[in-house]
Design a protein around this motif. Structure first.
Motif, PDB file in Angstrom:
ATOM      1  N   SER A  61       0.833  -1.204   0.000  1.00 34.07           N
ATOM      2  CA  SER A  61       0.000   0.000   0.000  1.00 34.07           C
ATOM      3  C   SER A  61       0.868   1.255   0.000  1.00 34.07           C
ATOM      4  O   SER A  61       2.056   1.218   0.339  1.00 34.07           O
ATOM      5  N   ILE A  62       0.259   2.359  -0.377  1.00 35.23           N
ATOM      6  CA  ILE A  62       0.953   3.641  -0.379  1.00 35.23           C
ATOM      7  C   ILE A  62       1.481   3.961   1.018  1.00 35.23           C
ATOM      8  O   ILE A  62       2.611   4.437   1.180  1.00 35.23           O
ATOM      9  N   ASN A  63       0.665   3.683   2.051  1.00 35.43           N
ATOM     10  CA  ASN A  63       1.091   3.970   3.420  1.00 35.43           C
ATOM     11  C   ASN A  63       2.291   3.129   3.820  1.00 35.43           C
ATOM     12  O   ASN A  63       3.188   3.599   4.523  1.00 35.43           O
ATOM     13  N   THR A  64       2.326   1.866   3.365  1.00 36.82           N
ATOM     14  CA  THR A  64       3.467   1.005   3.688  1.00 36.82           C
ATOM     15  C   THR A  64       4.724   1.493   2.984  1.00 36.82           C
ATOM     16  O   THR A  64       5.806   1.542   3.574  1.00 36.82           O
ATOM     17  N   LEU A  65       4.591   1.880   1.717  1.00 37.99           N
ATOM     18  CA  LEU A  65       5.736   2.412   0.980  1.00 37.99           C
ATOM     19  C   LEU A  65       6.243   3.705   1.625  1.00 37.99           C
ATOM     20  O   LEU A  65       7.447   3.942   1.695  1.00 37.99           O
ATOM     21  N   LYS A  66       5.319   4.513   2.095  1.00 37.78           N
ATOM     22  CA  LYS A  66       5.704   5.759   2.771  1.00 37.78           C
ATOM     23  C   LYS A  66       6.481   5.459   4.052  1.00 37.78           C
ATOM     24  O   LYS A  66       7.478   6.122   4.366  1.00 37.78           O
ATOM     25  N   ILE A  97       3.463   6.409  -8.590  1.00 38.44           N
ATOM     26  CA  ILE A  97       2.831   5.228  -7.980  1.00 38.44           C
ATOM     27  C   ILE A  97       1.483   5.612  -7.376  1.00 38.44           C
ATOM     28  O   ILE A  97       0.490   4.887  -7.523  1.00 38.44           O
ATOM     29  N   ARG A  98       1.441   6.749  -6.719  1.00 43.73           N
ATOM     30  CA  ARG A  98       0.178   7.212  -6.126  1.00 43.73           C
ATOM     31  C   ARG A  98      -0.878   7.433  -7.204  1.00 43.73           C
ATOM     32  O   ARG A  98      -2.067   7.173  -6.988  1.00 43.73           O
ATOM     33  N   ALA A  99      -0.438   7.920  -8.369  1.00 43.07           N
ATOM     34  CA  ALA A  99      -1.385   8.200  -9.460  1.00 43.07           C
ATOM     35  C   ALA A  99      -1.890   6.917 -10.103  1.00 43.07           C
ATOM     36  O   ALA A  99      -3.083   6.799 -10.438  1.00 43.07           O
TER      37      ALA A  99
END
Length: 319
Positions: A61-66, A97-99
């Protein structure tokens, strides 16, 4: 005898205290994932970090990558190396990636008041049954779980805050209210400590539930919420934050509620939803729970998008 304390040992101790245990564990796991699972090298280049992100885009997920980027940034900064995560190529890849992989954050199901009533009623019945059968472990668990769930709901505490409560930092007065002091919490960035208060209620009362629990368990100091073995012996340490979810789910399931839908955040979200629907203004709710910004508060509130329209309709059709 030389009793002098090594200043470097003290320095490490204070540096370690500045980072929460959960954050430290998450960062260690993130660094291990980068090095061992993916096969990266430290110190890393901006190009290798960008390729790492590409490798797990759409997988994590985006949060995990962050979080992984934050861990890599922290490692490089603490070791005195340039931070590769700030490079333009890394920022652009992350933005791409977010897009291309938008991620809708999963929210814990809020515990509705009717379900709170249902689980507390079940726990009260368990208390009566355990007392009649001389089941000491069962009696203690029912008392503990009731106090934990009611305090967690009405005070909007996180699981780690519930697990760090100390008896000597709590003052409860039956029929009046309860005062709980936490030396540190996630919202207390400066570790100044904060005192939380909650009034006694006519029903579903967190104050009486707390008093009943510590009286039954004969607790005078140390952690409020502890493990209980099969013989009814209490542990010396407080419950681990990760144990709150299974505890809550088991209690809900025994009450006939689909426990697997809920997490420890369900108590906090449940209270926020109840308060919002009961007419609390956002500023009062933020102050009570301890949110610093509106974005954090809005993530927890389960509001009907048609609530305002319903009120307008009611006014328009009223005689």
């Amino acid at each position: 005898m030389n009793s002098r304390v090594d200043p470097m040992t003290e320095l490490d101790r204070y540096l370690q205290a500045a980072t929460r245990d959960n954050t430290r564990r998450s960062y260690r796991a993130a660094i291990e994932h980068f090095e061992v699972t993916w096969g990266g090298f430290l110190p890393a280049t901006s190009d290798s970090v960008a390729r790492y992100l590409v490798a797990y885009a759409g997988v994590l997920s985006i949060n995990t990558l962050k979080l992984r980027l934050s861990a890599l940034a922290q490692w490089h900064n603490s070791q005195g190396f340039a931070d590769p995560t700030k490079a333009p190529v890394v920022r652009k890849v992350f933005k791409g990636i977010r897009a291309l992989h938008p991620f809708q954050e999963k929210q814990a199901e809020p515990l509705q008041l009717q379900h709170l009533e249902q689980v507390v009623s079940c726990l009260e019945q368990e208390v009566q049954t355990a007392r009649a059968e001389g089941d000491r472990p069962g009696l203690l668990r029912a008392r503990r779980d009731m106090a934990l769930i009611l305090l967690g709901f009405w005070r909007g505490f996180r699981s780690d805050e519930l697990c760090r409560l100390q008896v000597e930092h709590v003052q409860a007065s039956a029929g009046s209210g309860i005062s709980l002091y936490l030396p540190r919490s996630k919202s207390d960035r400066d570790n100044l400590g904060k005192t939380y208060q909650t009034p006694a209620l006519q029903r579903l009362c967190p104050v009486q539930a707390y008093i009943d629990w510590i009286t039954e368990a004969a607790l005078v100091r140390g952690p409020v919420f502890r493990g209980i073995d099969r013989w009814g012996h209490l542990g010396e340490e407080g419950l681990h934050a990760n144990s709150v979810i299974p505890l809550l789910r088991q209690a809900l399931t025994r009450a006939g509620i689909a426990g697997e839908l809920y997490t420890s955040h369900s108590l906090r979200r449940g209270f926020a939803t109840w308060a919002h629907q009961s007419g609390w203004d956002l500023k009062s709710l933020m102050s009570y729970v301890g949110w610093k910004d509106m974005k954090s508060a809005m993530r927890y509130i389960e509001a009907s998008p048609f609530l305002g329209m319903a009120r307008i309709t009611e006014k328009s059709v009223s005689p």
